[in-house]
Design a protein around this motif. Structure first.
Motif, mmCIF file in Angstrom:
data_model
loop_
_atom_site.group_PDB
_atom_site.id
_atom_site.type_symbol
_atom_site.label_atom_id
_atom_site.label_comp_id
_atom_site.label_asym_id
_atom_site.label_seq_id
_atom_site.Cartn_x
_atom_site.Cartn_y
_atom_site.Cartn_z
ATOM 1 N N ARG A 1 -9.182 2.732 -3.109
ATOM 2 C CA ARG A 1 -10.686 3.359 -3.603
ATOM 3 C C ARG A 1 -9.774 5.423 -2.978
ATOM 4 O O ARG A 1 -10.851 6.339 -3.178
ATOM 5 N N LYS A 2 -9.217 4.902 -1.876
ATOM 6 C CA LYS A 2 -8.482 5.908 -1.330
ATOM 7 C C LYS A 2 -7.328 7.214 -2.228
ATOM 8 O O LYS A 2 -8.193 7.895 -2.777
ATOM 9 N N LEU A 3 -6.627 6.364 -3.501
ATOM 10 C CA LEU A 3 -5.981 6.734 -4.416
ATOM 11 C C LEU A 3 -7.125 7.440 -4.952
ATOM 12 O O LEU A 3 -6.629 8.370 -6.033
ATOM 13 N N GLN A 4 -7.513 6.400 -5.498
ATOM 14 C CA GLN A 4 -8.710 6.700 -6.503
ATOM 15 C C GLN A 4 -9.445 8.413 -6.457
ATOM 16 O O GLN A 4 -10.237 8.956 -6.829
ATOM 17 N N SER A 5 -9.829 8.298 -4.720
ATOM 18 C CA SER A 5 -11.033 9.303 -4.403
ATOM 19 C C SER A 5 -9.940 10.791 -4.648
ATOM 20 O O SER A 5 -10.205 11.877 -4.583
ATOM 21 N N THR A 6 -8.951 10.956 -4.167
ATOM 22 C CA THR A 6 -7.522 11.539 -3.738
ATOM 23 C C THR A 6 -7.220 12.304 -5.763
ATOM 24 O O THR A 6 -6.639 13.368 -5.475
ATOM 25 N N LYS B 1 0.287 8.438 -8.219
ATOM 26 C CA LYS B 1 -0.992 9.838 -8.645
ATOM 27 C C LYS B 1 -0.127 10.612 -9.641
ATOM 28 O O LYS B 1 -1.272 11.261 -9.970
ATOM 29 N N ARG C 1 1.355 5.224 -3.512
ATOM 30 C CA ARG C 1 1.826 6.596 -3.918
ATOM 31 C C ARG C 1 2.435 7.530 -4.873
ATOM 32 O O ARG C 1 2.558 8.644 -5.406
ATOM 33 N N PHE D 1 -9.513 -0.532 -0.218
ATOM 34 C CA PHE D 1 -9.566 0.718 0.821
ATOM 35 C C PHE D 1 -8.647 1.456 0.131
ATOM 36 O O PHE D 1 -8.765 2.666 -0.091
ATOM 37 N N ASP D 2 -7.228 0.776 0.311
ATOM 38 C CA ASP D 2 -6.165 2.141 -0.334
ATOM 39 C C ASP D 2 -6.165 2.521 -1.483
ATOM 40 O O ASP D 2 -5.823 3.382 -1.367
ATOM 41 N N SER E 1 0.654 -1.175 -0.091
ATOM 42 C CA SER E 1 0.015 0.107 0.040
ATOM 43 C C SER E 1 0.427 1.187 -0.238
ATOM 44 O O SER E 1 0.498 2.092 -0.196
#
Length: 578
Positions: free
Chosen positions: A562-567, A541, A538, A559-560, A534
């Motif tokens: 999806r977090k990257l996707q959202s940001t 990006k 980064r 979850f990891d 995970s």
């Protein structure tokens, strides 16, 4: 030919057999949108960095964002209303409520294929376009027979698409009988349409294209096509009910250019009814297992053929004497047939061939000598054959070749030197276990390659040195298990890459993601079965165009991602694990 190669082929076949509603994509909702979004129509124009959108594009986008503020577009010019409609569909903002604003707008084309929520309630506004309406795509909608009644007043309709609309039956077909201007009609995968319902087709005298793929109840219905003398394209693939009697009904369709009857019960007798179809340029008989080499005598009369698919037909070497008479054949697909080496001698006279598919045929090196004179060949499929390195010398003079598939063959390193002069090559599939690092040195002259598949080849870090100068590569697969982060250093500067598959290389670490972070054109990345974690995410990006990311069997959670996707990765629509 086992190992990773056969595993890959088995997975592909299973995916094809088990696809969901539409054959265009798989079951996953995210995968579905990934596949369709690459080609989905709309007003959006791809622009270079820094280039401003036009005033019209800005207006359309703004209207789409504020669509709830508008109740009527009928006062606008038709072409403007059309563009607004297209933008709403493309941006997924069109609803039953906003559709009302398009009443009486005289729109000509309504693309609603695969659009969610379309049902009979939409038909009143759609039909209000009246005689202006020329084409509608209702694919995968919930339109029923009752909805088709609204189209009676749209007398100028030329194209209707009801693919995967399984709530339409013979009764619905009857409601289309007055649309005599129809030139294109499609009802793929419909179990409710029968031969009786097909009677309506006899009244659609202007039909040029008819698609009834996967309609299992149409046996005996082709008789109603006899008077459609303008018909140019007929698709009845995967209709295993079709027999020789049905084929006889097609014998008078002399304008037919394209005929697809895959996986039917047609025999050599049925093929004989096609003799008079002199304009036929595409004939697809894939999976017709009752057809033998005896049918080739009938096909020899079809001198206008450009594409012939006999994939998985029951062919033997006997009965192929007439094969060479197809001198005007441009494209010949003979995959998975029971053909032996001596049969290839009949291909020598087909000097206009541009594409030849011998996938899974029983051919070896000796037979390839008969291909050496086919100098117009652009595409050659030799997958799953017994072809090896010695046979490739017969291909060295085919300088127009753009695509060669040597997957699942016994081609080895020494054979690849025979390909080094084929500088027109754009796609090369070497998914073969006998290919190693040493063989890749022969590829350095193939600087025009855009696709290189080394999925099951035994490539290590040293082999990637020979790839780093293939600057035009858009797609690359190296999945043999021998790659480490050091080898990825030779890939990091291939900035044209859009699709990269490095799965099965268990020694790759987060460093790999750091190295490829400069490949900003990547749309698809697969580094499954590696040591990615995970914390390495980064590095992804900068990859703003990434739409598909696969990291299965890695130390990464959904979850990891999806977090990257959202940001940072708003365009990511398909990822594993999910």
């Amino acid at each position: 030919m086992g190992g990773a190669c056969s595993r890959k082929r088995d997975q592909q076949d299973e995916e094809i057999l088990n696809r969901g509603v539409s054959g265009k994509y798989c079951k996953s909702s995210s995968s579905k949108w990934l596949a369709t979004s690459f080609t989905r129509p709309g007003f959006v124009v791809q622009r270079k960095n820094g280039e401003c959108p036009t005033l019209m594009e800005l207006c359309l986008r703004k209207i789409g964002e504020d669509i709830d503020r508008y109740s009527k577009f009928s006062d606008l010019p038709r072409d403007i209303s059309q563009q607004i409609f297209d933008e709403l569909v493309y941006s997924q903002r069109l609803t039953l409520k906003s559709l009302e604003a398009f009443r009486d707008c005289a729109i000509q084309d309504l693309y609603l294929g695969e659009y969610p929520g379309v049902n009979d309630d939409w038909m009143d506004v759609i039909s209000s376009q009246s005689t202006s309406l020329l084409s509608v795509d209702f694919s995968e909608s919930d339109i029923t027979d009752s909805g088709l009644a609204y189209l009676k007043g749209c007398k100028n309709l030329e194209s209707l698409n009801f693919n995967f609309c399984d709530q339409i039956s013979d009764h619905g077909l009857e409601l289309l009988s007055g649309l005599s201007n129809l030139t294109s009609l499609s009802f793929r995968r419909n179990a409710a349409i029968t031969a009786q319902g097909m009677r309506v087709f006899s009244r659609l005298v202007n039909l040029k294209k008819l698609d009834l793929e996967k309609c299992p109840g149409i046996r005996g219905g082709l008789v109603h096509l006899r008077g459609l003398t303008k018909l140019e394209s007929l698709n009845i693939k995967w209709c295993n009910c079709i027999t020789d009697a049905d084929m006889e009904s097609l014998s008078g369709l002399t304008n037919l250019k394209s005929l697809q009857i895959c996986c039917s019960r047609v025999t050599d007798l049925g093929i004989s009814y096609l003799k008079g179809l002199s304009k036929l340029s595409l004939l697809n008989l894939e999976g017709c297992r009752l057809i033998s080499a005896a049918c080739l005598e009938s096909l020899s009369d079809l001198t206008g053929l450009m594409f012939l698919n006999l994939n998985r037909c029951n062919f033997s070497d006997s009965g192929c004497e007439k094969f060479a008479e197809l001198i005007n054949l441009k494209i010949l697909n003979l995959g998975l047939n029971n053909i032996t080496n001596s049969c290839l001698v009949h291909l020598k006279g087909l000097t206009k061939l541009e594409s030849l598919n011998l996938d899974s045929c029983r051919i070896g090196d000796a037979g390839l000598v008969h291909l050496s004179g086919l100098v117009r060949l652009k595409c050659l499929e030799l997958s799953d054959t017994e072809v090896g390195s010695n046979g490739l010398r017969h291909l060295s003079g085919l300088t127009n070749l753009e695509n060669i598939n040597l997957s699942f063959t016994v081609v080895a390193d020494n054979g690849l030197r025979k390909l080094s002069g084929l500088t027109s090559l754009r796609s090369l599939n070497l998914d073969a276990r006998h290919v190693t690092d040493a063989g890749l040195s022969a590829l350095t002259s193939l600087t025009g390659l855009t696709h290189l598949d080394l999925f099951g080849a035994r490539i290590t870090d040293s082999g990637t040195i020979h790839i780093r100068n293939l600057k035009k590569l858009e797609s690359l697969e190296i999945c043999g298990g021998g790659l480490t982060d050091a080898g990825v250093k030779n890939i990091k500067d291939l900035t044209s890459l859009m699709f990269l598959n490095l799965s099965q290389n268990s020694n790759l670490t987060d460093k790999t993601l750091e190295l490829i972070s400069g490949l900003k054109g990547l749309m698809s990345l697969n580094v499954s079965n590696s040591r990615i974690t995970s914390s390495g995410l980064r590095h992804l990006k900068p990859l703003k165009k990434l739409r598909s990311l696969t990291l299965e069997s890695c130390k990464v959670t959904a979850f990891d991602i999806r977090k990257l996707q959202s940001t940072d990765l708003p365009n990511l629509v398909n990822f594993r694990p999910e």
